[in-house]
Design an enzyme around this catalytic site. Structure first.
Site, short mmCIF file in Angstrom:
data_model
loop_
_atom_site.label_atom_id
_atom_site.label_comp_id
_atom_site.label_asym_id
_atom_site.label_seq_id
_atom_site.Cartn_x
_atom_site.Cartn_y
_atom_site.Cartn_z
N LYS A 22 21.83 33.54 -15.82
CA LYS A 22 22.46 32.57 -16.61
C LYS A 22 21.51 32.37 -17.91
CE LYS A 22 21.74 28.22 -16.03
NZ LYS A 22 21.46 27.22 -17.34
N ASN A 23 20.35 32.01 -17.74
CA ASN A 23 19.49 31.65 -19.00
C ASN A 23 19.25 33.08 -19.83
OD1 ASN A 23 19.42 29.23 -18.14
ND2 ASN A 23 17.18 29.08 -17.46
N ARG A 99 23.83 22.19 -23.43
CA ARG A 99 22.69 22.21 -24.60
C ARG A 99 22.37 23.59 -25.11
NH1 ARG A 99 17.94 21.76 -24.75
NH2 ARG A 99 17.10 19.84 -25.85
N CYS A 123 19.56 14.66 -22.19
CA CYS A 123 19.82 15.31 -21.06
C CYS A 123 19.29 14.86 -19.91
CB CYS A 123 19.12 16.89 -21.43
SG CYS A 123 18.96 17.83 -19.90
N ARG A 128 14.43 16.55 -23.86
CA ARG A 128 14.46 17.61 -24.48
C ARG A 128 14.90 17.89 -25.98
NH1 ARG A 128 17.68 20.91 -19.90
NH2 ARG A 128 16.55 22.71 -20.61
N PRO A 129 13.85 17.39 -26.60
CA PRO A 129 14.00 17.49 -28.18
C PRO A 129 14.13 18.99 -28.60
CG PRO A 129 11.52 16.98 -27.55
CD PRO A 129 12.38 17.20 -26.33
N ILE A 130 14.51 19.18 -29.88
CA ILE A 130 14.64 20.36 -30.35
C ILE A 130 13.73 20.69 -31.77
CG2 ILE A 130 16.98 21.00 -29.83
CD1 ILE A 130 17.76 20.40 -32.68
N ASP A 131 12.70 19.65 -31.82
CA ASP A 131 11.87 19.92 -32.91
C ASP A 131 11.29 21.25 -33.05
OD1 ASP A 131 10.68 19.13 -30.54
OD2 ASP A 131 8.95 18.51 -31.59
N LEU A 132 10.94 21.67 -32.18
CA LEU A 132 10.18 23.10 -32.34
C LEU A 132 11.04 24.26 -32.73
CD1 LEU A 132 7.97 23.01 -28.91
CD2 LEU A 132 7.33 22.35 -31.12
N ASP A 313 12.36 25.43 -12.81
CA ASP A 313 13.63 25.48 -12.18
C ASP A 313 13.80 25.99 -10.97
OD1 ASP A 313 14.75 25.13 -14.49
OD2 ASP A 313 15.59 27.23 -15.11
N ILE A 335 6.53 20.51 -16.67
CA ILE A 335 7.40 20.90 -17.93
C ILE A 335 8.21 19.75 -18.40
CG2 ILE A 335 8.97 22.56 -18.63
CD1 ILE A 335 6.24 23.78 -17.72
N ARG A 405 27.82 25.42 -13.11
CA ARG A 405 27.11 25.93 -14.18
C ARG A 405 25.96 26.97 -14.07
NH1 ARG A 405 23.98 21.67 -16.28
NH2 ARG A 405 23.24 23.47 -17.70
#
Ligand code: UD1
Length: 426
Positions: A22-23, A99, A123, A128-132, A313, A335, A405
């Site tokens: 999936k990932n 996401r 989430c 779970r930021p997206i700053d990076l 995971d 993590i 999912r």
């Protein structure tokens, strides 16, 4: 809404086919935005998230076609063709549900010169930021604007120059976005402390097949020489190492013997190492992984870490297995914060688990009993299924859209090896 009913106690035995990851699929699909030519992905898992991503790609004007698989087959092939991009906006409604939609930001920017993506929002397993993601793209020369819940990335006239970015924290998604942006930049870009998960290698391999120039594949320092254009390609998605690890735990908790057909042992060495230290026998060959459980299970101390460390995971599934080990195990989650939501549900099934911050102590062996439980996130849901397979009596798992999912035809695969599991309409 569907629910799963599991009657525990059956020893699992036989073969489970492992699906495409999936990932990996979720980062391979947006690569189609990088070229006018067709990208054909084989071995895509049949999952709600993949359907969602297909829908998102259609929204941009990408045509998609599912090819040649019969409904009873596992996996499928999707041909994506982004001849013309008609919209560069990923709307809230689609991003909210998935996401991973943020992964269109980089390739859309690289191809169209601008991209607008709704911020993914909170989430269940942490902020779970997206700053990076944004900082890496900025380092390549993009301008970032945040307005009304949307992030807009704009390339300068003449395209992105490229640049260097040193990740302060290892991020799988941000590395993926950065790679998909840099491949079409005018100059050379370098990524330091990049994630090196097998899914990143899969992404690099597709990009190289499309004509990208990437050095350092499989390491944490990547050099990307931008090229003017990319071509189409046909590519098979890697096997799902988390799905394989999950079924390994399922087999082991029942004292079973299962072959995970198609699993790639090399990609899941940390999980295999953890299983062996628990007392599970693991055989590896080029075409799969064999799991056998000859005797009692031993407690262990495990800590999640970026690859090649133990995958976060896999944490929940291993925790369920450790409920049956003879003694106290310690599980540290490094993590994500808030990734122990399966603990209270497992406790309702008779598990003895205490948590303090990011550490969980599992005292075994517990005699698990069936209960009504609620799935909270994808891997947490799987941990409940695993516990249920070893529990006495019947377990009902609700909110299984989480499982849909990420696990292709979960109940069918478990039935193949003798589990008593059925999906019923609530
Ligand atoms: C991906 C996987 C997910 C897996 C995770 C870690 C997909 C679709 N999902 O998620 O299943 O659990 O890797 O292996 O591939 N972070 C920041 N800023 C950012 C991005 C991340 O601070 O911009 C932090 C996160 O909060 C987290 C850590 O970095 O603490 C790792 O997250 P990341 O590797 O980015 O996870 P995802 O790519 O979201």
């Amino acid at each position: 809404m569907d629910k799963l009913i599991i009657r525990g106690g059956n020893r699992l035995s036989g073969t489970i086919p492992i699906s495409g990851a999936k990932n990996a699929a979720l980062t391979l699909i947006p690569c189609a935005l990088l070229t006018e030519e067709a990208v054909t992905l084989r071995n895509l898992p049949r999952l709600a998230d993949i359907d969602g991503f297909q829908h998102l790609m259609n929204q941009f004007g990408v045509t998609t076609a599912i090819q040649g698989t019969r409904p009873e087959d596992f996996g499928r092939t999707m041909r994506l063709e982004a001849t013309r991009i008609t919209s560069s906006v990923a709307p809230y409604d689609l991003v909210r549900k998935m996401r991973a939609s943020i992964l269109v930001l980089g390739p859309m920017l690289a191809r169209a010169g601008e991209a607008t993506v709704s911020m993914p929002g909170g989430c269940a397993i942490g902020n779970r930021p997206i700053d990076l993601h944004l900082k890496a793209i900025e380092a390549f020369g993009a301008q970032i604007e945040l307005t009304q819940g949307y992030v807009k990335a704009i390339a300068p006239d003449g395209g992105l120059p490229g640049g260097d970015f040193d990740f302060p924290v290892v991020s799988v998604g941000a590395t993926e976005n950065a790679l998909m942006t840099a491949v079409l930049a005018n100059g050379t870009s370098r990524l330091f402390n990049a994630a090196r998960e097998p899914e990143i290698v899969d992404l690099c391999n597709l990009l190289v097949a499309m004509g990208a120039e990437i050095e350092g594949i499989g390491t944490s320092d990547l050099t990307i020489h931008g090229v003017k254009r990319l071509n189409g390609a046909t590519y098979a998605v890697m096997p799902d190492r988390i799905e394989a690890g999950s079924y390994a735990c399922a087999a082991a908790i029942t004292g079973g013997a299962v072959r995970l057909e198609g699993a790639k042992a090399n990609d899941m060495q940390a999980t295999i190492h953890a299983l062996r230290s628990i007392g599970v026998e693991v055989g590896e060959d080029a075409k799969g992984v064999d799991i056998a459980t000859p005797g009692a299970l031993s407690p262990v101390d495990l800590t999640t870490a970026p690859y090649p460390g133990l995958a976060t995971d896999m944490q929940a599934q291993l925790m369920s297995l450790l409920c049956k080990a003879d003694g106290a195990s310690v599980l540290k989650e490094t993590i994500f914060e808030n990734r122990f939501m399966h603990v209270p549900e497992l406790a309702r099934m008779g598990a003895d688990i205490s948590t303090e911050g990011r550490t969980a102590i599992v005292k075994g062996p517990s005699s698990l009993t069936g209960a009504e439980v609620m799935a909270t996130d994808l891997r947490a849901s799987m941990s409940l299924i695993i516990a249920a397979l070893a529990a006495e009596g019947e377990t009902t798992v609700r909110r299984i859209y989480h499982l849909d999912r990420g696990y292709e035809r979960l109940e069918e695969k478990l039935q193949l090896v003798g589990a008593d599991i059925e999906r019923v309409d609530d």
